[in-house]
Scaffold this motif. Structure first.
Motif, PDB file in Angstrom:
ATOM      1  N   ALA A 243       0.831  -1.202   0.000  1.00 54.05           N
ATOM      2  CA  ALA A 243       0.000   0.000   0.000  1.00 54.05           C
ATOM      3  C   ALA A 243       0.866   1.253   0.000  1.00 54.05           C
ATOM      4  O   ALA A 243       1.915   1.306   0.632  1.00 54.05           O
ATOM      5  CB  ALA A 243      -0.919   0.013   1.219  1.00 54.05           C
TER       6      ALA A 243
ATOM      7  N   GLN B 272     -12.422   2.149  -2.173  1.00 52.78           N
ATOM      8  CA  GLN B 272     -11.144   1.676  -2.726  1.00 52.78           C
ATOM      9  C   GLN B 272     -11.131   1.975  -4.230  1.00 52.78           C
ATOM     10  O   GLN B 272     -11.263   1.097  -5.068  1.00 52.78           O
ATOM     11  CB  GLN B 272     -10.975   0.187  -2.465  1.00 52.78           C
ATOM     12  CG  GLN B 272      -9.547  -0.295  -2.607  1.00 52.78           C
ATOM     13  CD  GLN B 272      -9.376  -1.695  -2.049  1.00 52.78           C
ATOM     14  OE1 GLN B 272     -10.296  -2.510  -2.080  1.00 52.78           O
ATOM     15  NE2 GLN B 272      -8.196  -2.000  -1.542  1.00 52.78           N
TER      16      GLN B 272
ATOM     17  N   LEU C 166      -4.243   1.628  -2.554  1.00 51.42           N
ATOM     18  CA  LEU C 166      -4.973   2.171  -1.406  1.00 51.42           C
ATOM     19  C   LEU C 166      -5.636   1.028  -0.645  1.00 51.42           C
ATOM     20  O   LEU C 166      -6.520   0.351  -1.174  1.00 51.42           O
ATOM     21  CB  LEU C 166      -6.022   3.183  -1.867  1.00 51.42           C
ATOM     22  CG  LEU C 166      -6.904   3.794  -0.778  1.00 51.42           C
ATOM     23  CD1 LEU C 166      -6.078   4.665   0.162  1.00 51.42           C
ATOM     24  CD2 LEU C 166      -8.053   4.604  -1.395  1.00 51.42           C
ATOM     25  N   ALA C 167      -5.214   0.815   0.595  1.00 49.59           N
ATOM     26  CA  ALA C 167      -5.860  -0.169   1.461  1.00 49.59           C
ATOM     27  C   ALA C 167      -6.964   0.517   2.259  1.00 49.59           C
ATOM     28  O   ALA C 167      -6.942   1.735   2.444  1.00 49.59           O
ATOM     29  CB  ALA C 167      -4.847  -0.800   2.402  1.00 49.59           C
ATOM     30  N   VAL C 168      -7.922  -0.259   2.730  1.00 50.47           N
ATOM     31  CA  VAL C 168      -9.054   0.295   3.476  1.00 50.47           C
ATOM     32  C   VAL C 168      -9.141  -0.410   4.821  1.00 50.47           C
ATOM     33  O   VAL C 168      -9.346  -1.629   4.890  1.00 50.47           O
ATOM     34  CB  VAL C 168     -10.383   0.124   2.708  1.00 50.47           C
ATOM     35  CG1 VAL C 168     -11.550   0.624   3.548  1.00 50.47           C
ATOM     36  CG2 VAL C 168     -10.328   0.848   1.377  1.00 50.47           C
TER      37      VAL C 168
ATOM     38  N   ALA D 166      -4.563  -3.459  -0.156  1.00 48.87           N
ATOM     39  CA  ALA D 166      -4.365  -2.666  -1.365  1.00 48.87           C
ATOM     40  C   ALA D 166      -4.427  -3.563  -2.595  1.00 48.87           C
ATOM     41  O   ALA D 166      -4.029  -4.732  -2.552  1.00 48.87           O
ATOM     42  CB  ALA D 166      -3.025  -1.940  -1.303  1.00 48.87           C
TER      43      ALA D 166
ATOM     44  N   THR E 227     -13.478  -3.633  -7.349  1.00 51.99           N
ATOM     45  CA  THR E 227     -13.447  -3.363  -5.911  1.00 51.99           C
ATOM     46  C   THR E 227     -14.855  -3.108  -5.387  1.00 51.99           C
ATOM     47  O   THR E 227     -15.753  -2.735  -6.147  1.00 51.99           O
ATOM     48  CB  THR E 227     -12.540  -2.160  -5.592  1.00 51.99           C
ATOM     49  OG1 THR E 227     -13.068  -0.976  -6.209  1.00 51.99           O
ATOM     50  CG2 THR E 227     -11.129  -2.398  -6.098  1.00 51.99           C
TER      51      THR E 227
END
Length: 648
Positions: free
Chosen positions: A40, A165, A170-172, A220, A234
């Motif tokens: 990420a 996302q 980009l991680a959530v 990510a 996503t």
């Protein structure tokens, strides 16, 4: 004690205040699970979005967003912008930034929020859209930014979507979505790619329906080769209204028919032309033999007398300028120019309709199973008949140079919403396949006895293969055209000695002819008595990287095309071909490839290459086959002819 009173009175008030207590740290980087940091560039710590539907014409949208930026590649997450206009009131924008340990570094001040009109940078804009922008990026990573904002929306044709996302890398960590709506206005929604257990939770209280979604711990993602857009891979929740209202105009988006009906009624009566314009059109087409010829003449008149501007003024994003206004002023946006064109065609006795479309070369087709406003452009559809068979004509009305009846990669190969008196009808725009999207090249390569070479290349591009080059031809001068082509030729050492772009004769799909001259010093440097030459100078297709780990997404091949190359090697005296590569023939679900070499009677060599790529969608397991197909093409494209210098 009394003696102390004068002294105490003389001390400043601050002497009695306790030391300021720093806010407790929050959002420390150490609190992020290791699995979310892997691969990420940034981690979305919190994305809490709340939609409150007030009525058919109003909703409130509030967002609380916290992002930890892990490295420089994630720096864009350190700034945020929110657009607003007459139908979107921005109630507030707040922000703060924290260090790696979660300590507050800075609270965003009002003076640090920039406010700019979308049209301030110039261009053909007529808009009330403005943007508020805040930049909290830090010189060192990691750091965490926090943004809060709220919009009051008086355009309920569009509901916010939820797809936290939305970027690679980009991680959530946590994301929530809550929608509250009156029971009389039931929510329309579509869940897409949600992980197990993330489906909606519904409740009802005091005449209100509440819908809630929660996503946690999403690693990510890395965009894979030949993959669908992230919107198709996503987790997402897409919303749309049933009944809605925009500035007094009521409608329904529950069906395509209803959405088209609203658009038709919104623009009804705005197609009246001045009598002089009607007379001009009728004189223009009076001797035209058929409807297509009439339409062509009207289109040429449109291109020669109007120009495009962008109009985004309140309801002006959906309601057109009257046709009489375009006739008088000579300009309009896509809706106005399309409406004007249908009025001109009506004056010529040719029925036509405005069609709404989601335009963009990289934009996927609309989701036909979820009626909603998925459009950003308007074009014209002209239903014709040739010999009793349907022969629909499509017109792009915003371009002064677009070929008659051609949609190209901008609006072709997708669906559009036909706006008719009976409502909306979903129809397909023209499909452009390998027959239309062609590249045909003839290249002559002249080898000299000093190891250098020159080449001449004539390339005909048609259909979507010519879209970019048509733009270069119409928008850039010769010097800039040459620079662009020079920058994009993948050759080690060369000089572009000739460069010309010209429109091809009209024979079906529109085309551009590119003529190049090349000087190639050191191209055929000898190695002893032999010279090694790769004849494929300009059409090499690179291999793709091997898949790291298990393939996650389907394979999407979005464009079909046909490339055909003929290369002739002209050899200097004293040289002959010693070895020619074996022919290659590949046939797969992804495409067909062939290459072959032949010695010519004049002592030269001819190389013929043909590649047809197919459009299609395949499961993730198909990537290995596609990878191998591309590897074999790449190897064949690099094949070398061996020339031998004969004894004198």
């Amino acid at each position: 004690m009394k003696a102390l009173l004068p002294l105490l009175a003389a001390l400043p008030l601050s002497s009695f205040l306790l030391p300021a207590v720093a806010p407790a740290p929050k959002y420390a980087v150490a609190d992020i699970p290791a699995a979310l940091r892997e691969g990420a560039h940034a981690v979305l710590r919190a994305d809490d979005e709340v939609v409150t539907v007030k009525s058919a014409g109003r909703l409130v949208y509030a967002v609380h967003r916290v992002v930890t930026v892990l490295d420089a590649a994630g720096d864009d997450q350190g700034r945020h912008s929110v657009s607003y206009d007459a139908l979107h009131a921005l109630n507030y924008l707040r922000g703060a930034v924290y260090d790696a340990d979660g300590r507050l570094l800075h609270q965003l001040r009002a003076a640090e929020i920039h406010d700019q009109g979308v049209g301030d940078a110039g261009g053909n804009f007529m808009t009330d859209v403005r943007v508020r922008y805040a930049d909290l990026r830090q010189p060192q990573t990691p750091y965490t930014v926090e943004f809060d904002y709220e919009l009051t929306v008086d355009n309920a044709l569009f509901y916010p979507d939820f797809q936290p996302q939305d970027e690679e890398g980009l991680a959530v960590q946590s994301a929530t979505f809550k929608v509250t709506t009156p029971a009389a206005l039931p929510l329309r929604y579509q869940e897409r790619q949600l992980p197990k257990g993330a489906a909606v939770a519904r409740s009802t209280a005091a005449g209100q329906e509440v819908y809630q979604w929660e996503l946690t711990n999403l690693p990510a993602v890395e965009e894979e080769e030949a993959a669908p857009p992230l919107a198709y891979t996503t987790p997402a929740v897409v919303l749309a209204p049933g009944a809605f209202e925009v500035q007094g105009y009521k409608g329904t988006a529950a069906t395509w028919q209803g959405l088209g009906q609203w658009s038709y009624e919104l623009n009804a009566g705005r197609d009246v032309l001045p009598p002089a314009t009607v007379a001009k059109v009728q004189a223009l087409v009076k001797d035209a033999p058929d409807a297509r010829t009439k339409a062509r003449r009207v289109y040429e008149m449109l291109q020669g007398s109007t120009r495009y501007i962008s109009v985004q003024l309140g309801l002006g994003g959906w309601q057109t300028f009257p046709a009489s206004s375009v006739a008088s002023n000579g300009y309009g946006d896509c809706k106005a120019l399309s409406n004007y064109t249908t009025a001109l065609l009506a004056a010529a006795g040719v029925p036509a309709y405005v069609a709404l479309v989601g335009a963009g070369s990289d934009r996927p087709d609309l989701r036909a199973d979820f009626p909603s406003s998925q459009f950003n452009h308007a074009i014209v559809c002209v239903p014709l008949a040739q010999a009793g068979k349907p022969d629909t004509l499509w017109l792009e009305c915003t371009s002064q140079t677009a070929p008659f009846g051609y949609m190209g990669s901008f609006t072709g190969n997708r669906h559009a919403l036909l706006v008719t008196p009976k409502g909306g009808q979903l129809v397909a725009t023209p499909r452009y396949g390998a027959t239309e999207n062609r590249l045909q090249r003839r290249l002559d390569l002249f080898i000299d006895d000093k190891g250098g070479a020159t080449a001449t290349a004539r390339t005909l591009r048609t259909g979507q293969e010519q879209d970019l080059y048509a733009q270069l031809m119409h928008e850039l001068g010769p010097t800039d055209q040459k620079k662009y082509i020079t920058d994009h030729l993948k050759l080690p050492t060369f000089t572009l000695t000739k460069c010309n772009l010209a429109a091809a004769p009209a024979t079906g799909a529109p085309g551009i002819v590119e003529t190049l001259g090349l000087a190639l010093p050191g191209f055929a440097a000898p190695s002893g008595k032999r010279v090694f030459i790769a004849p494929n100078l300009l059409s090499r297709l690179p291999a793709l990287p091997a898949q790291a780990g298990e393939r996650q997404t389907p394979v999407w091949l979005s464009d079909a095309c046909l490339h055909a190359d003929t290369v002739r090697l002209h050899l200097p005296a004293g040289f002959r071909p010693e070895n020619l590569p074996a022919p290659v023939q590949l046939s797969t679900a992804y495409g067909i490839y062939s290459s072959q070499y032949a010695a010519l009677p004049d002592g030269g060599v001819q190389y013929i290459r043909r590649l047809e790529m197919k459009r299609g969608q395949f499961p993730a397991t198909a990537y290995a086959g596609y990878l191998e197909f591309r590897r074999k093409i790449s190897a064949a494209d690099k094949a070398q002819v061996v020339l031998l210098k004969t004894e004198s």
